[in-house]
Design an enzyme around this catalytic site. Structure first.
Site, mmCIF file in Angstrom:
data_model
loop_
_atom_site.group_PDB
_atom_site.id
_atom_site.type_symbol
_atom_site.label_atom_id
_atom_site.label_comp_id
_atom_site.label_asym_id
_atom_site.label_seq_id
_atom_site.Cartn_x
_atom_site.Cartn_y
_atom_site.Cartn_z
ATOM 1 N N GLU A 124 -7.636 0.311 -4.926
ATOM 2 C CA GLU A 124 -7.503 0.790 -3.013
ATOM 3 C C GLU A 124 -8.646 0.497 -2.933
ATOM 4 O O GLU A 124 -8.629 -1.209 -1.365
ATOM 5 C CB GLU A 124 -6.977 2.128 -2.452
ATOM 6 C CG GLU A 124 -5.977 1.688 -2.837
ATOM 7 C CD GLU A 124 -4.856 3.339 -2.505
ATOM 8 O OE1 GLU A 124 -6.518 4.245 -1.897
ATOM 9 O OE2 GLU A 124 -3.777 3.691 -2.502
ATOM 10 N N ASP A 141 0.724 -0.882 0.454
ATOM 11 C CA ASP A 141 -0.406 0.314 -0.705
ATOM 12 C C ASP A 141 1.318 1.147 0.269
ATOM 13 O O ASP A 141 1.726 1.417 1.115
ATOM 14 C CB ASP A 141 -0.937 0.127 1.451
ATOM 15 C CG ASP A 141 -2.236 0.889 1.651
ATOM 16 O OD1 ASP A 141 -1.539 1.848 0.491
ATOM 17 O OD2 ASP A 141 -2.723 1.699 2.267
ATOM 18 N N LYS A 191 2.777 11.295 -3.502
ATOM 19 C CA LYS A 191 2.262 10.441 -3.944
ATOM 20 C C LYS A 191 0.946 11.424 -4.546
ATOM 21 O O LYS A 191 0.503 11.391 -5.994
ATOM 22 C CB LYS A 191 1.121 9.648 -3.237
ATOM 23 C CG LYS A 191 0.484 8.789 -3.822
ATOM 24 C CD LYS A 191 -0.356 7.821 -2.790
ATOM 25 C CE LYS A 191 -2.092 6.703 -3.516
ATOM 26 N NZ LYS A 191 -2.172 6.114 -2.277
ATOM 27 N N ASP A 206 -13.090 5.861 1.834
ATOM 28 C CA ASP A 206 -11.625 5.627 1.428
ATOM 29 C C ASP A 206 -11.137 6.870 1.864
ATOM 30 O O ASP A 206 -10.176 8.098 0.501
ATOM 31 C CB ASP A 206 -10.768 5.071 0.825
ATOM 32 C CG ASP A 206 -8.945 5.414 1.173
ATOM 33 O OD1 ASP A 206 -8.790 5.709 1.924
ATOM 34 O OD2 ASP A 206 -8.493 4.655 0.234
#
Lengths: 107, 626
Positions: free
Chosen positions: B189, B25, B87, B211
């Site tokens: 994800e 992850d 990211k 999320d």
């Protein structure tokens, strides 16, 4: 003819079987391959064959085919931690020699 | 003696042939690595027993980069050389990044070379691209996994937000390659989270994955049908997360402490750290004391309670709900069809978030698995299957197409064949026809994008279908089939139904897409929605005008003798007017001109029809027609 589990091994196997949600027990065995003759088999067992020997130790069923039993008789299965790694270990009195990494052995 | 793991029946590997796989992850704030051992997925800790690796990289002069805890500790003292939340920059252009507010923290190098779209951050160790910084994080996780598992990794599954476009996915793959990792698959994800909860073991149902991580928000609606996950729709916001909570709280702290708006990078980071600490503490207690040191050295002391926190973060939570509505609409799902909501990401620890989300979806929220770890666990389970440690693929995870696929039609318009968010693998076919009489070839231009005009979309491939038997315009039936396989490979086939002539091409939809292009295309389609409709109307009208002119002209060639001179002049004038209008840019005027021409040619058409029938019936008896 018998096989045994250490407490640590039995506890881990139970956890893994529970987590998997199905499975009759643990199948142990040997197969010919590897750099030093024989290699261990360690698998979940969903079914048994007619000729299989079934042992039970500390609440865990161990299934072995008769050919493998010859090589594994008297073995104690342990669960050990080495550094960050952890896993199962065969303490097999029949082993005369094993390859450097210990993944295969001769009797 | 090597340590062994329990395998699935019949899957014991030969010695030295163990297929080691891990799930990674790669998060905005923290990254994790997990693996399946003896059928149990676990997060792998480092030597100190820590599971989370802060996604922070610090570059130093003449020394290897620091990653994780040490780098994070240096955030405040060495902000320019320490890269966090990298990211957010993955696969994005400099312009995109500067639209957010985060670019002020880094010194982005001027574009110097040919590779103009990739932003580089200036550090003491040179200019660093986001891909390189991500690779550093992956290298640490790889080393941790290989040390723990005692061997080289066969492959990994890396998770990405469902909202990531092809460019961002490609950047993630590039980072993995730099870290010498083999990527088995990039997994969304939310899908990973659903797998971790074992939702795949149920038979069917609709599940929502909410999320809210450090820097990104994703909402996904998954449908499970006979053990197969299908991503029905995804939506989100690539620039909304726990970091924004911190920023909002930090602003509040600054106001309370009477700090000015001008702040150094260092000061901002100190404030953020305090805000983050307070926020996390408030998940467990009702009130927490906070302190901020002012520039003059004095210290402001205060209290932050849950009520105040809720006031601060409610607008941000509300911001997450509009993508939720959009995703529901895209999926065509009613609230009462949803079985549960899987909560992912550290920010869902906040009781307020759970409460609001539960209220919005009217159902239970799943919070049993640590929301920070749930994605990595799912990735590990998937990696274990993909690497071949399971007897058969117990589940097939479906992916979606990020941008619509279509072909160019007359007038430079796009006809969408496979819409955005369609699940792959998939195949769709549509029938097209010829535009001109006697047309024997058809050029097929495959494009990807959301816009109405070909010029605004991405061209993927061109090919020609030849050997169509000559027919009048509109009589040929050409079936164009789009097929996207599980790896995202697109093949397009055109086939003329009557003669069976066929032609095809294979394309990779993501091929050649540069950084930020897809995202820009998506954004454009929303920003230019009205323009696009107008452009489409105009082009359609122009095509229509061309057709009308051609029809009248070809009729004049054969049957001009049916017209009186006055009629002929009126018709010619209408024709000329339409020709002029068709060059213009007002579709209403073109429409009127077409109508005028139609009206002027009505009588002519009727007379031609009569003449045609007359000619056909001449010399025949009435009985022959009954």
């Amino acid at each position: 003819m018998a096989l045994t589990l250490t407490d640590a091994a039995a506890a881990r196997i139970k956890t893994f079987l529970e987590n998997r949600g199905s499975g009759y027990g643990l199948r142990l065995g040997v197969k010919t391959s590897g750099c030093s003759g024989m290699a261990y088999v360690l698998e979940f067992a969903d079914q048994t064959e007619a000729e299989d020997a079934v042992f039970e130790d500390k609440g865990v069923k161990i299934i072995i085919d008769p050919k493998s039993l010859v090589y594994l008789d008297g073995t104690e299965l342990d669960y050990a931690k080495e550094g960050l790694n952890e896993g199962f270990k065969f303490n097999n009195p029949n082993v005369k020699d094993s390859c450097g990494c210990g993944e295969s052995f001769t009797v | 003696m090597a340590l062994l793991q329990i395998s699935e029946p019949g899957q014991t590997a030969a010695p030295h042939q163990h297929k080691l796989a891990a799930g990674i992850d790669l998060g905005t704030t923290n990254s994790l690595v997990a693996t399946v051992r003896s059928g149990l997925a676990e997060i792998l800790p480092d030597e100190n027993g820590k599971h989370l690796l802060p996604s922070v990289v610090r570059y130093r002069l003449g020394l290897p980069p620091q990653v994780g805890e040490e780098a994070r500790a240096a955030l405040t003292e060495d902000p320019h050389n320490t890269i966090s939340s990298v990211k957010r920059f993955m696969g994005r252009g400099l312009a995109d990044i500067c639209k957010g507010c985060s670019c002020s923290e880094y010194d982005f190098a001027e574009n110097t070379g040919s590779d103009s779209t990739v932003p580089r951050i200036r550090t003491v160790a040179g200019d660093i691209s986001p891909v390189e910084a991500s690779a550093e994080i992956l290298k640490i996780l790889k080393a941790r996994a290989e040390k723990t598992l005692g061997g080289e990794l066969t492959g990994v599954v890396i998770t990405v937000p469902a909202y990531f476009d092809d460019a961002q996915r490609q950047a993630t793959k590039d980072a993995a390659q730099l870290a010498s990792l083999t990527v088995l698959r990039l997994l969304n994800e939310p899908t990973a989270a659903a797998v971790a909860y074992g939702l795949d073991r149920k038979s069917e149902g609709v599940h929502v994955v909410y999320d809210l991580g450090g820097g990104t928000f994703d909402i996904s609606i998954l449908r499970l049908n006979r053990g197969v996950f299908e991503v029905m729709s995804t939506a989100g916001n690539t620039a909304l997360g726990g970091d924004d909570f911190d920023r909002t709280i930090a602003q509040w702290l600054a106001e309370q402490a009477g700090l000015g708006t001008e702040m150094t990078v260092h000061k901002m980071r100190v404030l953020r750290a305090e805000a983050c600490r307070a926020k996390e503490a408030l998940s467990a207690v009702e009130s927490v004391s906070v302190s901020v040191s002012r520039d003059d050295g004095s210290v402001w002391q205060g209290e932050l309670d849950r009520e105040q926190l809720n006031i601060l973060i409610d607008p941000l939570i509300q911001k997450t709900l509009s993508p939720c509505r959009r995703a529901l609409r895209d999926a065509g799902i009613e609230l009462d069809e949803i079985e549960d909501v899987v909560m992912v990401g550290g920010s869902t620890r906040s009781p307020r978030v759970r409460e609001q989300v539960g209220e919005f979806f009217h159902c239970d929220v799943l919070v049993d698995i640590d929301p920070d770890k749930v994605v990595a666990v799912g990735a590990a389970i998937q990696a274990d299957i993909l690497v071949g440690n399971k007897p058969d693929n117990e589940m097939l995870l479906l992916d979606v197409i990020p941008l619509s696929l279509g072909i160019e039609t007359m007038g430079g318009l796009v006809e969408k064949v496979i819409p955005r968010n369609a699940t792959i693998p998939c195949a769709k076919a549509q029938e097209f026809t010829t535009f001109k009489d006697g047309q024997t070839a058809l050029a097929v231009h495959v494009v990807q994008g959301e816009r109405e005009l070909v010029s605004d979309c991405r061209s993927l491939a061109r090919f020609e279908l030849r050997g169509i038997p000559p027919m009048v315009a509109g009589a040929a039936r050409i079936r164009v089939t789009f097929q996207v396989d599980a790896d995202g490979l697109l093949s397009v086939t055109a086939r003329e139904q009557a003669s069976g002539v066929e032609s095809s091409v294979q394309v990779k939809p993501s091929y050649g897409l540069s950084d930020s292009e897809i995202e820009q295309m998506l954004r454009d389609s929303m920003a230019h929605a009205e323009e696009d409709v107008a452009a489409r109307n105009l082009r359609e009208m122009q095509v229509e005008a061309g057709r009308a002119i051609e029809a009248v002209e070809s009729a004049l060639v054969t049957d001009a003798n049916l017209l009186s001179a006055g009629e002929r002049a009126r018709l010619d004038a209408a024709l000329e007017d339409l020709r002029v209008q068709a060059e213009g840019s007002d579709h209403v005027h073109i429409k009127q001109a077409i109508e005028t021409l139609n009206a002027a040619s009505d009588d002519f058409a009727a007379r031609r029809m009569d003449a045609g029938i007359h000619a056909a019936m001449a010399g025949h008896k009435l009985e022959e027609f009954s």
